[in-house]
Design a protein around this motif. Structure first.
Motif, PDB file in Angstrom:
ATOM      1  N   UNK A  36       0.905  -1.199  -0.251  1.00  0.00           N
ATOM      2  CA  UNK A  36      -0.064   0.022  -0.091  1.00  0.00           C
ATOM      3  C   UNK A  36       0.915   1.334   0.015  1.00  0.00           C
ATOM      4  N   UNK A  37       1.747   1.348  -0.777  1.00  0.00           N
ATOM      5  CA  UNK A  37       2.555   2.407  -0.958  1.00  0.00           C
ATOM      6  C   UNK A  37       2.267   3.233  -2.254  1.00  0.00           C
ATOM      7  N   UNK A  38       1.669   4.468  -1.894  1.00  0.00           N
ATOM      8  CA  UNK A  38       1.229   5.288  -2.648  1.00  0.00           C
ATOM      9  C   UNK A  38       2.180   6.140  -3.586  1.00  0.00           C
ATOM     10  N   UNK A  39       3.174   6.944  -2.678  1.00  0.00           N
ATOM     11  CA  UNK A  39       3.856   7.875  -3.363  1.00  0.00           C
ATOM     12  C   UNK A  39       5.389   7.656  -3.146  1.00  0.00           C
ATOM     13  N   UNK A  40       6.112   7.888  -4.316  1.00  0.00           N
ATOM     14  CA  UNK A  40       7.444   8.006  -4.186  1.00  0.00           C
ATOM     15  C   UNK A  40       7.906   9.371  -4.430  1.00  0.00           C
ATOM     16  N   UNK A  41       8.610   9.873  -3.160  1.00  0.00           N
ATOM     17  CA  UNK A  41       9.058  11.347  -3.056  1.00  0.00           C
ATOM     18  C   UNK A  41      10.459  11.277  -4.027  1.00  0.00           C
ATOM     19  N   UNK A  42      10.483  11.597  -5.026  1.00  0.00           N
ATOM     20  CA  UNK A  42      11.501  11.078  -5.900  1.00  0.00           C
ATOM     21  C   UNK A  42      12.680  12.202  -5.541  1.00  0.00           C
ATOM     22  N   UNK A  43      12.327  13.348  -5.820  1.00  0.00           N
ATOM     23  CA  UNK A  43      13.223  14.426  -5.610  1.00  0.00           C
ATOM     24  C   UNK A  43      12.602  15.559  -4.452  1.00  0.00           C
ATOM     25  N   UNK A  44      13.146  15.368  -3.310  1.00  0.00           N
ATOM     26  CA  UNK A  44      12.346  16.127  -2.105  1.00  0.00           C
ATOM     27  C   UNK A  44      13.314  16.745  -1.064  1.00  0.00           C
ATOM     28  N   UNK A  45      13.067  18.003  -0.907  1.00  0.00           N
ATOM     29  CA  UNK A  45      13.784  18.363   0.215  1.00  0.00           C
ATOM     30  C   UNK A  45      12.849  19.121   1.493  1.00  0.00           C
ATOM     31  N   UNK A  46      11.494  18.301   1.455  1.00  0.00           N
ATOM     32  CA  UNK A  46      10.420  18.799   2.300  1.00  0.00           C
ATOM     33  C   UNK A  46      10.879  18.252   3.898  1.00  0.00           C
ATOM     34  N   UNK A  47      10.434  18.765   4.945  1.00  0.00           N
ATOM     35  CA  UNK A  47      10.641  18.326   6.170  1.00  0.00           C
ATOM     36  C   UNK A  47       9.916  16.939   6.449  1.00  0.00           C
ATOM     37  N   UNK A  48       9.004  16.650   5.561  1.00  0.00           N
ATOM     38  CA  UNK A  48       8.216  15.378   5.816  1.00  0.00           C
ATOM     39  C   UNK A  48       8.915  14.384   4.835  1.00  0.00           C
ATOM     40  N   UNK A  49       9.830  14.785   4.234  1.00  0.00           N
ATOM     41  CA  UNK A  49      10.578  13.585   3.370  1.00  0.00           C
ATOM     42  C   UNK A  49      11.715  14.395   2.604  1.00  0.00           C
ATOM     43  N   UNK A  50      12.907  14.103   3.199  1.00  0.00           N
ATOM     44  CA  UNK A  50      13.987  14.764   2.716  1.00  0.00           C
ATOM     45  C   UNK A  50      15.119  13.832   2.150  1.00  0.00           C
ATOM     46  N   UNK A  51      15.216  13.828   0.714  1.00  0.00           N
ATOM     47  CA  UNK A  51      15.994  12.846  -0.151  1.00  0.00           C
ATOM     48  C   UNK A  51      17.302  13.081   0.263  1.00  0.00           C
ATOM     49  N   UNK A  52      18.025  12.015   0.122  1.00  0.00           N
ATOM     50  CA  UNK A  52      19.615  12.015   0.094  1.00  0.00           C
ATOM     51  C   UNK A  52      20.350  11.917  -1.324  1.00  0.00           C
ATOM     52  N   UNK A  53      21.398  12.422  -1.444  1.00  0.00           N
ATOM     53  CA  UNK A  53      22.214  12.328  -2.773  1.00  0.00           C
ATOM     54  C   UNK A  53      23.009  10.901  -2.550  1.00  0.00           C
ATOM     55  N   UNK A  54      23.105  10.036  -3.720  1.00  0.00           N
ATOM     56  CA  UNK A  54      23.423   8.930  -3.556  1.00  0.00           C
ATOM     57  C   UNK A  54      24.931   8.509  -4.209  1.00  0.00           C
ATOM     58  N   UNK A  55      25.389   9.550  -4.671  1.00  0.00           N
ATOM     59  CA  UNK A  55      26.803   9.442  -5.176  1.00  0.00           C
ATOM     60  C   UNK A  55      27.615  10.670  -5.193  1.00  0.00           C
ATOM     61  N   UNK A  56      28.754  10.622  -5.372  1.00  0.00           N
ATOM     62  CA  UNK A  56      29.820  11.629  -5.618  1.00  0.00           C
ATOM     63  C   UNK A  56      30.062  12.463  -4.181  1.00  0.00           C
ATOM     64  N   UNK A  57      30.677  13.740  -4.406  1.00  0.00           N
ATOM     65  CA  UNK A  57      31.443  14.219  -3.302  1.00  0.00           C
ATOM     66  C   UNK A  57      30.256  14.435  -2.014  1.00  0.00           C
ATOM     67  N   UNK A  58      28.804  14.578  -2.571  1.00  0.00           N
ATOM     68  CA  UNK A  58      27.886  14.822  -1.685  1.00  0.00           C
ATOM     69  C   UNK A  58      27.162  13.824  -1.052  1.00  0.00           C
ATOM     70  N   UNK A  59      27.555  12.580  -1.511  1.00  0.00           N
ATOM     71  CA  UNK A  59      26.990  11.153  -1.117  1.00  0.00           C
ATOM     72  C   UNK A  59      26.539  11.407   0.301  1.00  0.00           C
ATOM     73  N   UNK A  60      25.358  11.056   0.534  1.00  0.00           N
ATOM     74  CA  UNK A  60      24.749  11.048   1.844  1.00  0.00           C
ATOM     75  C   UNK A  60      24.202  12.205   2.644  1.00  0.00           C
ATOM     76  N   UNK A  61      24.375  13.200   1.814  1.00  0.00           N
ATOM     77  CA  UNK A  61      24.022  14.725   2.247  1.00  0.00           C
ATOM     78  C   UNK A  61      22.400  14.835   1.728  1.00  0.00           C
TER      79      UNK A  61
END
Length: 313
Positions: A36-61
């Motif tokens: 019952x997964x309705x949403x993928x927040x694909x690119x988000x910096x919202x406080x209810x869903x803050x995505x991480x960078x997965x590569x390069x010098x900013x990985x994990x940020x």
């Protein structure tokens, strides 16, 4: 010469919903929390869903941290919040009939939040599918009467859809996605939704909260259908779907190598069909990434469809 040639690949966040399904796994290969997964927040910096960078010098940020501390990546355009939010929505069942406020109303009534202008690209839908866009009330009095009497079939307007259709949903527009629809949504960075009607569904034995008074406040009467002109440039594999006060959205349909220029503050890209490469780096359906400020020229190749967006400056 480009300042930053490093592509920022983004790790999505997933949201479970009463109306969600499993297609984010079966269609995109995402590891989702449940069926019952309705949403993928694909690119988000919202406080209810803050995505991480997965590569390069900013990985994990987190994207919100990057926005705060690395403004040069985003053209130093300023603002308290990353301006956009990109979602993939899997509606197994109907979403509530709802409406969003504009910036002015949200700032006053929702603790300074942004309003919510959004647009939908139909990734897939069942045959003879419809969505809800707009209403039939001619006055506020008629709107209130139809809502109070729960004459939903009389109130709402439906619109037939097919894969590849595109719709702009301005604040004040009554709307709903119906079950069996998969969409990519580009929107302001806001999580404010007012539910007008939710089909009397129960969650843990209780109906979900409705927001009737606020909905009546913000619904535009009468409804005026949004008209926009699609870019018909046949020389390029990229066309502009819309430009509004908050974003520009583009569709790339790549079947051969073509060079493009990233000359925006930054550009968000979502691969929604197929696979290929960007500057020799392999990309595939379900990948989301950001081309930062002054990225410059880049080459796309393969067989794929990409929906891209950037903030309107």
């Amino acid at each position: 010469m480009s300042v930053n040639k490093e592509i920022l690949f983004i790790k999505p966040i997933f949201k479970e919903n009463i109306w969600g399904g499993s297609r984010l796994n079966t269609e995109y290969g995402y590891q989702i929390p449940s069926n019952t997964t309705g949403e993928c927040w694909a690119v988000s910096a919202h406080e209810n869903g803050d995505c991480l960078v997965s590569n390069g010098q900013f990985a994990g940020e987190s994207l919100a941290k990057l926005w705060k501390e690395q403004q040069a990546l985003f053209g130093n355009i300023g603002g308290d919040k990353f301006p956009l939010l990109i979602k993939i929505i899997d509606a197994k069942d109907d979403l509530s009939i709802q409406v969003h406020p504009d910036d002015t109303y949200a700032k006053e009534h929702e603790n300074g939040s942004l309003g919510k202008t959004e647009c939908w690209y139909i990734l897939d839908c069942k045959e003879d599918q419809e969505i809800v866009i707009g209403h039939n009330a001619k006055s506020k009095e008629e709107l209130v009467s139809l809502i109070e009497q729960k004459k939903w079939n009389q109130l709402i307007r439906t619109h037939s859809i097919k894969k590849g259709d595109f719709f702009q949903i301005n604040p004040g527009t009554v709307h709903a996605i119906k079950g069996g629809t998969l969409i990519l949504e580009t929107q302001q960075n806001s999580d404010i939704t007012y539910r007008v009607y939710d089909y009397d569904r129960l969650t843990d034995g209780q109906p979900r909260q409705l927001h009737i008074d606020k909905s009546i406040d913000v619904i535009h009467v009468p409804f005026v259908e949004e008209k926009y002109q699609e870019d018909k440039d046949v020389k390029s594999q990229c066309k502009k779907l819309i430009a509004c006060n908050y974003y520009e959205v583009y569709k790339f349909e790549i079947t051969k190598e073509e060079e493009f220029l990233q000359d925006k503050a930054f550009q968000i890209m979502s691969v929604v069909e197929g696979e290929g490469s960007i500057n020799g780096t392999n990309i595939k359906k379900g990948d989301h990434f950001i081309l930062p400020y002054q990225f410059g020229t880049y080459k796309l190749d393969g067989n794929m469809t990409i929906i891209a967006s950037n903030p309107t400056i």
